[in-house]
Design a protein around this motif. Structure first.
Motif, PDB file in Angstrom:
ATOM      1  N   THR A  48       0.812  -1.213   0.000  1.00 25.34           N
ATOM      2  CA  THR A  48       0.000   0.000   0.000  1.00 25.34           C
ATOM      3  C   THR A  48       0.851   1.271   0.000  1.00 25.34           C
ATOM      4  OG1 THR A  48      -1.876  -1.116   1.025  1.00 25.34           O
ATOM      5  CG2 THR A  48      -1.795   1.279   1.244  1.00 25.34           C
ATOM      6  N   GLU A  51       2.119   1.668  -3.559  1.00 24.42           N
ATOM      7  CA  GLU A  51       1.060   1.964  -4.523  1.00 24.42           C
ATOM      8  C   GLU A  51       0.507   3.370  -4.330  1.00 24.42           C
ATOM      9  OE1 GLU A  51      -1.281  -1.436  -3.535  1.00 24.42           O
ATOM     10  OE2 GLU A  51      -0.670  -2.529  -5.321  1.00 24.42           O
ATOM     11  N   MET A  68     -13.625   1.567  -4.452  1.00 27.91           N
ATOM     12  CA  MET A  68     -13.256   0.330  -5.148  1.00 27.91           C
ATOM     13  C   MET A  68     -14.193   0.024  -6.314  1.00 27.91           C
ATOM     14  SD  MET A  68     -10.602  -0.306  -3.424  1.00 27.91           S
ATOM     15  CE  MET A  68     -10.094  -1.862  -4.132  1.00 27.91           C
ATOM     16  N   ARG A 160      -4.174  -2.503 -11.103  1.00 26.81           N
ATOM     17  CA  ARG A 160      -2.985  -2.672 -10.277  1.00 26.81           C
ATOM     18  C   ARG A 160      -1.696  -2.542 -11.079  1.00 26.81           C
ATOM     19  NH1 ARG A 160      -2.706  -7.878  -8.092  1.00 26.81           N
ATOM     20  NH2 ARG A 160      -1.850  -7.041  -6.173  1.00 26.81           N
ATOM     21  N   GLU A 440      -7.762  -5.455  -4.084  1.00 23.57           N
ATOM     22  CA  GLU A 440      -7.893  -4.276  -4.929  1.00 23.57           C
ATOM     23  C   GLU A 440      -8.808  -4.469  -6.119  1.00 23.57           C
ATOM     24  OE1 GLU A 440      -3.764  -3.876  -5.608  1.00 23.57           O
ATOM     25  OE2 GLU A 440      -3.484  -2.426  -4.000  1.00 23.57           O
ATOM     26  N   ASP A 530      -9.001   1.434  -0.052  1.00 21.90           N
ATOM     27  CA  ASP A 530      -7.737   0.700  -0.188  1.00 21.90           C
ATOM     28  C   ASP A 530      -6.662   1.255   0.732  1.00 21.90           C
ATOM     29  OD1 ASP A 530      -7.016   3.070  -1.450  1.00 21.90           O
ATOM     30  OD2 ASP A 530      -7.044   2.224  -3.463  1.00 21.90           O
ATOM     31  N   ARG A 532      -4.976   3.895   0.749  1.00 19.58           N
ATOM     32  CA  ARG A 532      -3.883   4.684   0.182  1.00 19.58           C
ATOM     33  C   ARG A 532      -4.025   6.153   0.590  1.00 19.58           C
ATOM     34  NH1 ARG A 532      -3.910   2.375  -6.064  1.00 19.58           N
ATOM     35  NH2 ARG A 532      -3.553   0.174  -5.542  1.00 19.58           N
TER      36      ARG A 532
END
Length: 542
Positions: A48, A51, A68, A160, A440, A530, A532
């Motif tokens: 994470t 990303e 998502m 991804r 993800e 997610d 992030r």
């Protein structure tokens, strides 16, 4: 076109608004991270922190929004042409930060580089790339991705895969033949090439200004960004502060505008101090992965002798699961900022078990199962985990160790920084390893694919199966599911696979984390499922 004449007063207001907007967009956003990204290489290791950093600089063909859900990114649209071919129409406006257009060549080069990247330590990108057996480019803005068998979740998986610039290598004619080098005549870029900044050319809203491990990361706005929404900050500075206390101190003192993962126990202090926070339920499952494929196992000591591994018995694995009071961990360790897990994906997401019962907390029955398996007095086990990657990761591991000790398993705890932990786990040096995984793709196949399915590089499955677990009965419905285009049938198959995996319990679910961010007054921040932390989600408060 219609022209509107402004009054002098309106003109002043408009100029003032524009000035304030310009000032806001010229600000530097200072972010305190809980864990340091390990690389700027978009295909090095899918964690994470990595990303989150990468999505400032690079973009995929298809993106996932904060909830998502799929949305267009470098591909404006996509559709299946047949059971094994997907067509992606690239956005003709897309371009790299150096002004070069994004074309089909960059798609081909990206997948070729993934399969020729000897410096990668994670197999997520590789698993996706291996499913693609052919890439055709009818024109510069169209690509056809061909798979060996039907692959209905390919668009989800492509979210991804950050795309990179083909101009970083030399070639005469790019062709998708990874085993033959795809026509590339120069060396393939390495993680060092990216980390030094030499090859960091992306299509994202920011450019890399500097990346110094242990010191910090600086990004600058990509003023030539092709997207509809420009970057809201002229500069972004990210600094990793692994401990929640010092990270919060940095926010309160003004060193940071935004921090991730403040301790839940500090949320009242945050608001009492005039700051704000936001939470977002996440798809990240925390779990322990058990080494079931080897005997002996490096951190297991059995009363039956050096060549015995109790973790290979499903009754033992179920006993370990039953020993854990997940609700108590959520309430006392996570301070309520989590949800007990009873499967590997939150209920309601595609392929999750509908109405799944809570995983039983029953230490008495756990002891009985150990005795039935031939370990009435338990055995010795070391739990390995990070101490700076997940919310309260070391504390959660300590709590699990205490629960296991109560059923007679003599448990030790070994925690370490993520930079040490992840390479060691990849080398399969642990017996019971803490894991965290955000699905993800938004469906149950994602966790099963990486962590549960028998390792098969050709099929692109099992790359994170560090416990060497293998059960054909679990594999069968999953492998059928990923070839099934009918959504209802695919969901049934995935649920079957999840149920069987839970019965075997090679991966013990703990809880789903909630993302938490704290920030200064005058700032607004939208969390992501997610987890992030991205500068584009922060903006001046209205």
């Amino acid at each position: 076109m219609t022209l509107t004449r402004l009054t002098p007063a309106a003109t002043c207001v408009a100029l003032l608004t524009a000035a304030l907007s310009t000032a806001a967009s010229a600000q530097t956003l200072k972010i305190g991270l809980a864990a340091e990204p390990t690389a700027v290489d978009p295909h090095y290791h899918q964690t994470t922190p990595n990303e989150a950093l990468l999505m400032h600089i690079f973009e995929p063909l298809v993106a996932m929004n904060a909830d998502m859900q799929m949305q267009p990114a470098l591909a404006a649209s996509w559709q299946p042409l047949d059971d094994t071919t997907w067509e992606f129409k690239l956005d003709p406006a897309a371009k790299f930060s150096n002004g070069e257009p994004f074309t089909a060549n960059d798609v081909i080069f990206t997948f070729c580089r993934i399969l020729n990247n000897e410096t990668a330590i994670g197999g997520g990108s590789t698993n996706v790339a291996r499913r693609i057996i052919g890439i055709d480019a009818p024109d510069a803005n169209t690509v056809h991705l061909k798979t060996a068998s039907p692959y209905p979740v390919l668009p989800n998986e492509l979210a991804r895969i950050p795309m990179i610039w083909s101009g970083m290598a030399q070639f005469e004619n790019l062709t998708y033949e990874p085993a033959k080098g795809c026509g590339v005549t120069s060396a393939w870029p390495t993680v060092t090439d990216f980390n030094t900044g030499n090859l960091v050319v992306g299509t994202g809203p920011y450019k890399l200004k500097s990346y110094v491990k242990g010191a910090g990361i600086a990004l600058e706005r990509n003023d030539a960004y092709w997207g509809k929404t420009p970057a809201p900050w002229s500069e972004v500075r990210m600094t990793a502060v692994p401990s929640a206390g010092p990270r919060l101190t940095g926010l309160l003192s003004g060193d940071f505008d935004l921090i991730e993962n403040p301790a839940a126990r500090d949320l009242k202090r945050i608001t009492d101090s005039g700051f704000e926070y936001t939470t977002k339920p996440s798809v990240r499952i925390m779990f322990f992965q058990l080494d079931v494929g080897r005997a002996p196992s490096p951190f297991v000591k059995s009363p039956k002798g050096a060549d015995d591994n109790p973790l290979q018995d499903a009754r033992v694995r179920q006993a370990l699961s039953m020993a854990i009071d997940r609700k108590a961990i959520v309430d006392r360790i996570m301070d309520g900022v989590a949800t007990p897990a009873n499967q590997y994906l939150p209920e309601g997401m595609f392929g999750s078990i509908v109405g799944a019962p809570a995983l039983e907390y029953n230490p008495t029955r756990a002891k009985e199962l150990l005795a039935e398996a031939g370990y009435p007095n338990g055995f010795e086990l070391t739990l390995s985990s990070t101490n700076n990657r997940y919310i309260n990761d070391a504390q959660v591991t300590q709590a699990v160790a205490q629960y296991l000790a109560r059923i007679g398993v003599k448990t030790q705890v070994d925690t370490m920084t993520s930079s040490v932990y992840f390479p060691r786990r990849a080398r399969q040096e642990f017996s019971a390893a803490l894991g965290g995984w955000g699905s993800e793709t938004g469906e149950a196949s994602n966790f099963i694919q990486y962590w549960v399915t028998t390792r098969n590089p050709e099929l692109g499955v099992g790359s994170s199966n560090y416990g060497s677990y293998s059960n054909p009965e679990v594999d069968k419905p999953y492998l059928e599911a990923i070839r099934t285009l009918d959504d209802a049938r695919r969901s049934e198959l995935l649920q079957d696979s999840v149920k069987l995996a839970l019965e075997d319990m090679a991966n013990i679910p703990l809880h789903f984390e909630s993302g938490v961010w704290a920030f200064r007054k005058g700032l607004a921040y939208d969390g992501r499922a997610d987890q992030r932390t991205v500068a584009t989600a922060a903006r001046p408060a209205e």
